[in-house]
Design a protein around this motif. Structure first.
Motif, PDB file in Angstrom:
ATOM      1  N   UNK A  60       0.837  -1.191   0.000  1.00  0.00           N
ATOM      2  CA  UNK A  60       0.000   0.000   0.000  1.00  0.00           C
ATOM      3  C   UNK A  60       0.877   1.249   0.000  1.00  0.00           C
ATOM      4  N   UNK A  61       0.391   2.276  -0.681  1.00  0.00           N
ATOM      5  CA  UNK A  61       1.123   3.520  -0.753  1.00  0.00           C
ATOM      6  C   UNK A  61       0.758   4.383   0.442  1.00  0.00           C
ATOM      7  N   UNK A  62       1.778   4.863   1.151  1.00  0.00           N
ATOM      8  CA  UNK A  62       1.515   5.552   2.399  1.00  0.00           C
ATOM      9  C   UNK A  62       2.245   6.872   2.535  1.00  0.00           C
ATOM     10  N   UNK A  63       1.854   7.606   3.555  1.00  0.00           N
ATOM     11  CA  UNK A  63       2.536   8.836   3.949  1.00  0.00           C
ATOM     12  C   UNK A  63       3.009   8.643   5.375  1.00  0.00           C
ATOM     13  N   UNK A  93       0.189   6.422   7.391  1.00  0.00           N
ATOM     14  CA  UNK A  93      -1.218   6.241   7.041  1.00  0.00           C
ATOM     15  C   UNK A  93      -1.306   6.000   5.541  1.00  0.00           C
ATOM     16  N   UNK A  94      -2.307   5.239   5.091  1.00  0.00           N
ATOM     17  CA  UNK A  94      -2.476   5.026   3.650  1.00  0.00           C
ATOM     18  C   UNK A  94      -2.734   6.352   2.950  1.00  0.00           C
ATOM     19  N   UNK A  95      -2.217   6.476   1.736  1.00  0.00           N
ATOM     20  CA  UNK A  95      -2.395   7.712   0.976  1.00  0.00           C
ATOM     21  C   UNK A  95      -3.666   7.629   0.138  1.00  0.00           C
ATOM     22  N   UNK A  96      -4.794   7.790   0.784  1.00  0.00           N
ATOM     23  CA  UNK A  96      -6.066   7.828   0.075  1.00  0.00           C
ATOM     24  C   UNK A  96      -6.438   6.492  -0.540  1.00  0.00           C
ATOM     25  N   UNK A  97      -7.158   6.554  -1.659  1.00  0.00           N
ATOM     26  CA  UNK A  97      -7.631   5.347  -2.316  1.00  0.00           C
ATOM     27  C   UNK A  97      -6.460   4.539  -2.869  1.00  0.00           C
ATOM     28  N   UNK A  98      -6.556   3.216  -2.769  1.00  0.00           N
ATOM     29  CA  UNK A  98      -5.445   2.335  -3.120  1.00  0.00           C
ATOM     30  C   UNK A  98      -5.701   1.545  -4.406  1.00  0.00           C
ATOM     31  N   UNK A  99      -6.604   2.012  -5.241  1.00  0.00           N
ATOM     32  CA  UNK A  99      -6.899   1.306  -6.486  1.00  0.00           C
ATOM     33  C   UNK A  99      -5.693   1.243  -7.407  1.00  0.00           C
ATOM     34  N   UNK A 115      -2.751   6.557  -9.953  1.00  0.00           N
ATOM     35  CA  UNK A 115      -1.318   6.829  -9.915  1.00  0.00           C
ATOM     36  C   UNK A 115      -0.966   7.898  -8.885  1.00  0.00           C
ATOM     37  N   UNK A 116      -1.914   8.750  -8.540  1.00  0.00           N
ATOM     38  CA  UNK A 116      -1.634   9.762  -7.516  1.00  0.00           C
ATOM     39  C   UNK A 116      -1.348   9.126  -6.162  1.00  0.00           C
ATOM     40  N   UNK A 117      -1.781   7.878  -5.974  1.00  0.00           N
ATOM     41  CA  UNK A 117      -1.490   7.203  -4.708  1.00  0.00           C
ATOM     42  C   UNK A 117       0.009   6.965  -4.534  1.00  0.00           C
TER      43      UNK A 117
END
Length: 409
Positions: free
Chosen positions: A352-355, A367-373, A377-379
């Protein structure tokens, strides 16, 4: 617990990596390059120093050089015999009871073995008086203290960083033997894809995977071969893949490896080459195909941009490093606390892409960076780390510890 990896063809990422690395031998081709062209190249031969560093005993301070038996007491007075500047040595022998003005890096003159920094003396006319006791060898850098002549300074298999380049230059070497750049073909497939800059028709999207892959490959110092977007037709795919297999050491395709009616990459690879495995227990990026066409390695990445990016970093990058003869290394992982709930179902390793951030008490949180679909690509673009969730991991609650891996700076 059902890990999801028992389903036919769904390979755990650890097994996929082991298979990938065992399928590749390091490149045996090398070349000599100017040091200015060495950034990110992999050394094919270890680099040994031609000189001692420093080459002479020299001063670590701006001050005064003189001779000391063991200790020199406070309030010792000495005459100044001359000066030794960096690049302009004092060539005479310093007489007993005398000193020489010396700057940082200046060669220690004959007859001296100690330096006292200028702030700790009182100067009057052509003499100094020490304001503190001084021990023999104070503020002196000895010849070869950092590096000895013929010492290995950078090992074979090292990917050269800016610091490595400076280190190699400091021992008098301006050319290095490096692994030749592997040629990597990057191919995007899909009827819906359009080159950025062109007008979109209904149902079309702009192709972006090649731009991400080009950037990732550029950092690894490989020669990237680009091809036009290939439509979802077996004959077209077969023609381009065969051409690329003659021109490249590795083919990376994006799209067409899932189970849709127009996903022909796996079929074509099976016809003109060989599939080693297909589908990995990784999220995002399950439909990842690996095989070869003749002697050329083939990595079929998913078409969704996040899946393509993640599978390249987690599966293709280690394979390329092995191909380039780079020394094995493990990526640094850190422990952070979950700043909010992280949702996951057991069955696949999840990146998962996180901050991540540090609070005022020095605690690392993520924390996860928003939607993880897999199409968002912004994730990745707006994140700074991967949250590493193992195959069997489920939902994680705030405050629980989790592993993270920072994105490249």
């Amino acid at each position: 617990m059902d890990t999801g990896c028992d389903r036919p063809g769904l390979k755990p990422i650890s097994e996929a990596l082991e298979h990938l690395l065992s399928s590749c031998n390091p490149n045996s081709r090398d070349e000599q390059v100017n040091l200015f062209d060495g950034l990110n190249r992999v050394l094919a031969e270890s680099v040994k120093s031609r000189v001692n560093v420093p080459p002479n005993d020299n001063s670590a301070m701006d001050g005064y050089a003189f001779f000391v038996d063991e200790n020199l007491p406070t309030n010792t007075t000495m005459m100044i015999q001359g000066q030794a500047l960096a690049g302009k040595p004092f060539t005479e022998s310093v007489k007993a009871g005398y000193c020489v003005r010396i700057t940082t890096g200046g060669i220690l003159p004959k007859g001296t073995n100690t330096v006292l920094m200028q702030e700790n003396v009182t100067k009057s006319d052509n003499r100094i008086t020490t304001n503190q006791a001084v021990r023999r060898g104070n503020s002196v850098r000895l010849a070869g203290e950092d590096i000895r002549q013929d010492q290995t300074v950078v090992k074979k298999g090292t990917r050269l960083s800016p610091a490595h380049l400076a280190l190699i230059a400091s021992v008098g070497i301006d050319r290095v033997i490096v692994q030749s750049k592997p040629k990597v073909a990057v191919i995007a497939t899909g009827d819906e894809l359009v080159q950025p800059g062109d007008a979109l028709e209904p149902g079309q999207i702009y192709e972006s995977n090649r731009f991400a892959l080009h950037g990732l490959l550029h950092k690894m110092a490989v020669d990237v071969l680009h091809y036009e977007i290939v439509r979802d037709h077996p004959e077209s795919l077969s023609k381009v893949f065969l051409q690329a297999s003659q021109e490249a050491d590795m083919i990376i395709s994006c799209g067409g490896v899932s189970v849709g009616d127009a996903d022909y990459v796996k079929q074509v690879l099976d016809d003109i080459g060989h599939i080693d495995f297909w589908k990995v227990a990784i999220k995002p990026g399950k439909p990842f195909a690996f095989g070869h066409i003749s002697k050329t390695l083939f990595c079929g990445l998913p078409g969704n941009p996040v899946s393509s990016f993640v599978t390249f970093e987690q599966l293709v990058t280690p394979l390329l490093k092995k191909m380039m003869g780079e020394l094995p290394s493990s990526k640094l992982t850190l422990q952070a606390k979950c700043a909010e709930t992280i949702y996951k179902r057991p069955g696949r390793a999840d990146f998962q892409r996180g901050i991540c951030f540090v609070d005022s008490q020095g605690q690392l949180w993520v924390k996860p960076n928003g939607k993880q679909g897999s199409g968002i690509m912004s994730s990745i673009a707006n994140a700074n780390c991967y949250i590493l969730l193992e195959i069997e991991q489920g939902k994680m609650e705030p405050g629980e510890a989790v592993s993270i891996s920072l994105f490249d700076a």
